[in-house]
Scaffold this motif. Structure first.
Motif, mmCIF file in Angstrom:
data_model
loop_
_atom_site.group_PDB
_atom_site.id
_atom_site.type_symbol
_atom_site.label_atom_id
_atom_site.label_comp_id
_atom_site.label_asym_id
_atom_site.label_seq_id
_atom_site.Cartn_x
_atom_site.Cartn_y
_atom_site.Cartn_z
ATOM 1 N N GLY A 128 -3.226 -0.636 -6.160
ATOM 2 C CA GLY A 128 -3.827 -1.852 -5.606
ATOM 3 C C GLY A 128 -3.987 -1.865 -4.108
ATOM 4 O O GLY A 128 -4.456 -2.861 -3.547
ATOM 5 N N GLY A 129 -3.574 -0.792 -3.451
ATOM 6 C CA GLY A 129 -3.702 -0.744 -1.999
ATOM 7 C C GLY A 129 -2.813 -1.770 -1.321
ATOM 8 O O GLY A 129 -1.707 -2.062 -1.787
ATOM 9 N N ILE A 130 -3.307 -2.350 -0.251
ATOM 10 C CA ILE A 130 -2.579 -3.386 0.475
ATOM 11 C C ILE A 130 -3.427 -4.648 0.433
ATOM 12 O O ILE A 130 -4.511 -4.704 1.032
ATOM 13 N N ALA A 131 -2.972 -5.629 -0.324
ATOM 14 C CA ALA A 131 -3.718 -6.879 -0.496
ATOM 15 C C ALA A 131 -5.143 -6.604 -0.966
ATOM 16 O O ALA A 131 -6.099 -7.266 -0.533
ATOM 17 N N GLY A 132 -5.281 -5.613 -1.841
ATOM 18 C CA GLY A 132 -6.590 -5.290 -2.381
ATOM 19 C C GLY A 132 -7.433 -4.381 -1.523
ATOM 20 O O GLY A 132 -8.536 -3.988 -1.926
ATOM 21 N N HIS A 133 -6.952 -4.018 -0.356
ATOM 22 C CA HIS A 133 -7.680 -3.123 0.535
ATOM 23 C C HIS A 133 -7.141 -1.699 0.390
ATOM 24 O O HIS A 133 -5.932 -1.486 0.429
ATOM 25 N N GLU A 134 -8.036 -0.740 0.246
ATOM 26 C CA GLU A 134 -7.610 0.648 0.226
ATOM 27 C C GLU A 134 -7.278 1.133 1.633
ATOM 28 O O GLU A 134 -7.835 0.655 2.614
ATOM 29 N N PRO A 165 -11.958 -0.799 4.051
ATOM 30 C CA PRO A 165 -10.709 -0.029 4.013
ATOM 31 C C PRO A 165 -9.889 -0.199 5.291
ATOM 32 O O PRO A 165 -10.427 -0.507 6.361
ATOM 33 N N ILE A 166 -8.608 0.029 5.147
ATOM 34 C CA ILE A 166 -7.687 0.007 6.293
ATOM 35 C C ILE A 166 -7.590 1.436 6.819
ATOM 36 O O ILE A 166 -7.059 2.319 6.146
ATOM 37 N N LYS A 167 -8.109 1.666 8.018
ATOM 38 C CA LYS A 167 -8.155 3.023 8.554
ATOM 39 C C LYS A 167 -6.873 3.357 9.320
ATOM 40 O O LYS A 167 -6.425 2.587 10.165
ATOM 41 N N ALA A 204 0.812 9.943 -0.563
ATOM 42 C CA ALA A 204 1.362 8.585 -0.518
ATOM 43 C C ALA A 204 0.242 7.547 -0.464
ATOM 44 O O ALA A 204 0.314 6.505 -1.136
ATOM 45 N N ILE A 205 -0.782 7.817 0.324
ATOM 46 C CA ILE A 205 -1.902 6.883 0.431
ATOM 47 C C ILE A 205 -2.621 6.760 -0.908
ATOM 48 O O ILE A 205 -2.972 5.655 -1.349
ATOM 49 N N GLU A 206 -2.838 7.891 -1.568
ATOM 50 C CA GLU A 206 -3.470 7.855 -2.892
ATOM 51 C C GLU A 206 -2.611 7.064 -3.874
ATOM 52 O O GLU A 206 -3.123 6.279 -4.688
ATOM 53 N N PHE A 249 4.801 1.267 6.522
ATOM 54 C CA PHE A 249 3.537 0.693 6.988
ATOM 55 C C PHE A 249 2.999 -0.323 5.983
ATOM 56 O O PHE A 249 2.592 -1.438 6.364
ATOM 57 N N LYS A 250 2.978 0.032 4.722
ATOM 58 C CA LYS A 250 2.482 -0.874 3.682
ATOM 59 C C LYS A 250 3.240 -2.198 3.703
ATOM 60 O O LYS A 250 2.635 -3.284 3.730
ATOM 61 N N TYR A 251 4.568 -2.109 3.713
ATOM 62 C CA TYR A 251 5.366 -3.336 3.683
ATOM 63 C C TYR A 251 5.204 -4.133 4.974
ATOM 64 O O TYR A 251 5.218 -5.375 4.964
ATOM 65 N N GLY A 252 5.048 -3.435 6.100
ATOM 66 C CA GLY A 252 4.861 -4.129 7.373
ATOM 67 C C GLY A 252 3.543 -4.879 7.417
ATOM 68 O O GLY A 252 3.489 -6.030 7.879
ATOM 69 N N LEU A 253 2.485 -4.245 6.940
ATOM 70 C CA LEU A 253 1.183 -4.916 6.923
ATOM 71 C C LEU A 253 1.190 -6.097 5.957
ATOM 72 O O LEU A 253 0.632 -7.171 6.255
ATOM 73 N N GLU A 254 1.828 -5.927 4.816
ATOM 74 C CA GLU A 254 1.924 -7.040 3.866
ATOM 75 C C GLU A 254 2.699 -8.205 4.467
ATOM 76 O O GLU A 254 2.329 -9.376 4.280
#
Length: 436
Positions: free
Chosen positions: A77-83, A42-44, A69-71, A330-335
């Motif tokens: 699908g989380g971020i690239a498959g990571h929750e 997981p991404i902490k 939002a996290i849920e 955050f999601k879009y930035g990490l992607e």
């Protein structure tokens, strides 16, 4: 780290004391330093808000909506498959706790980013460790600006995106005479420096300026001064439980909202719910979001959030919505960082921040409508709005900017220079990093 003279003058001694507190946790020699991401894990992230104490009124909802939002992201699908895995901390409305727990989250829990704080005093308490470890803070509420760091992304409005519109609106509709009341820390004082300029430009007159200790509920002496001064309206930067007490005592003392309304930057739906709709009715708030905004995305957001286990407090409001947006930024930035590296284990906190300029949260995700992150100062482009509290506690939008307004953290300090992605660039071309 460039700790400027302004930081000292702005009253961040509380933050410095928090960083220097002797009981702060430090890692042992066997424990690793800094954030890590691992394939298949997981991404902490750290959620550092107050669930108890005088700041809990707005900050509990920030924790709840971040979990929502996290849920929501994880279910898709989380971020690239990571929750995403949130590490939730109660900062207890204590600046020492903010600082201590920020250090634990970054160094021991190894979170890739922090989401947290409601006051500038708490933000300044944790920024030294965030910058020292090159981590990343998402600060999801309004603040005063005059800050340029390379480790923060802010999704709330700056002074030029709320009080710059609110002050002339109040002067035009209620009169030129104004009285300032704020909580006694850096954000209200610095915000009022901006408000004084907007008031002067609108042809207004400042009759008085008073500050109350953060968390105080005694407004009798201030209300006596207001009674004597007879302003046309009050400009409030009172926060948390104090804000609720101020509005209640305003009504109890017999002040009339139709002849002397309070114009606030912080009194939203959750504060109005806590004080009672009859207490809040008629007063004004400048914010980019109200629960009553009429668009399909907001209707879905409000319905789904309130019926979820996280909607227990019964309303949405600007601070929650800005926090919700920060999860998607955050999601879009990490992607975006993953596209750059191709390997999640090579992604760092700083990399996420550096690629986040220009990230957009579109109409179909953002309850307030399209917003995007400025590529220089990493604050948010948004549409300022003004709402008036109605008898049922909701807010009716009475003004909305026609276009998105660029965030300007140095709007009243043009001689300080320009905040860029690499630091504050002075008029002489010299750049300084991490100016707080």
């Amino acid at each position: 780290m460039d700790i400027t003279r302004r930081r000292i003058l702005k009253g961040s001694t509380l933050a410095a004391a928090a960083v220097a507190a002797p009981h702060l946790w430090l890692p042992t020699s066997r424990e690793a330093w800094g954030a890590t991401l691992k394939k298949g894990e997981p991404i902490k992230v750290g959620l550092l808000f107050s669930l108890t104490g005088q700041l809990a009124v707005p900050e509990e909802d920030s924790t709840l909506v971040m979990q929502y939002a996290i849920e929501e992201i994880n279910k898709n699908g989380g971020i690239a498959g990571h929750e995403i895995k949130p590490i939730i901390i109660d900062a207890k409305s204590d600046f020492n706790v903010y600082s201590e727990k920020a250090k634990e989250l970054i160094l021991r829990e190894k979170v890739i980013a922090l989401f947290g704080c409601y006051t500038s005093a708490s933000r300044k308490a944790i920024l030294p460790i965030v910058m020292q470890q090159n981590n990343l803070l998402y600060y999801p509420t309004c603040y005063e600006g005059a800050e340029c760091t390379q480790n923060t992304i802010c999704t709330g409005p700056l002074a030029n995106q709320h009080s710059k519109d609110l002050i002339p609106f109040m002067v035009k509709n209620f009169g030129k005479k104004c009285f300032f009341v704020g909580s006694n820390y850096v954000w209200p004082k610095e915000s009022n420096k901006n408000a004084k300029l907007w008031l002067q430009n609108a042809g207004g007159e400042l009759l008085g300026e008073e500050y109350i200790p953060l968390g105080s509920s005694e407004f009798g002496p201030v209300l006596n001064k207001i009674r004597d001064a007879k302003p046309n309206f009050i400009f409030s930067t009172v926060v948390g439980a104090s804000d609720i007490a101020f509005h209640k005592q305003f009504k109890q003392e017999g002040f009339k909202v139709d002849s002397m309304p309070i114009a606030s930057l912080t009194t939203g739906e959750i504060e109005t719910k806590a004080m009672g709709a009859d207490v809040g009715a008629g007063h004004f708030l400048s914010a980019p979001y109200f629960q009553t905004l009429e668009n399909a995305t907001n209707a879905t957001f409000v319905e789904n959030f309130l019926k979820s286990k996280y909607g227990k407090n019964g309303s949405t409001h600007y601070n929650m919505e800005e926090t919700y947006l920060s999860a998607y930024v955050f999601k879009y930035g990490l992607e975006k960082a993953l596209k750059k590296t191709g390997n999640i284990e090579e992604v760092t906190s700083r990399m996420i921040r550096d690629v986040s300029g220009g990230i957009r949260v579109e109409d179909d995700v953002s309850p307030e409508g399209l917003i995007w992150i400025d590529g220089d100062n990493f604050n948010t482009w948004l549409k300022p709005k003004i709402g008036q509290c109605q008898p049922d506690g909701s807010f009716k939008t009475v003004y909305q900017a026609a276009e998105h307004v660029a965030p300007d953290p140095y709007s009243i300090y043009p001689n300080s220079g320009k905040c860029t992605a690499d630091g504050l660039v002075a008029p002489d071309g010299k750049a300084r990093k991490n100016v707080i």
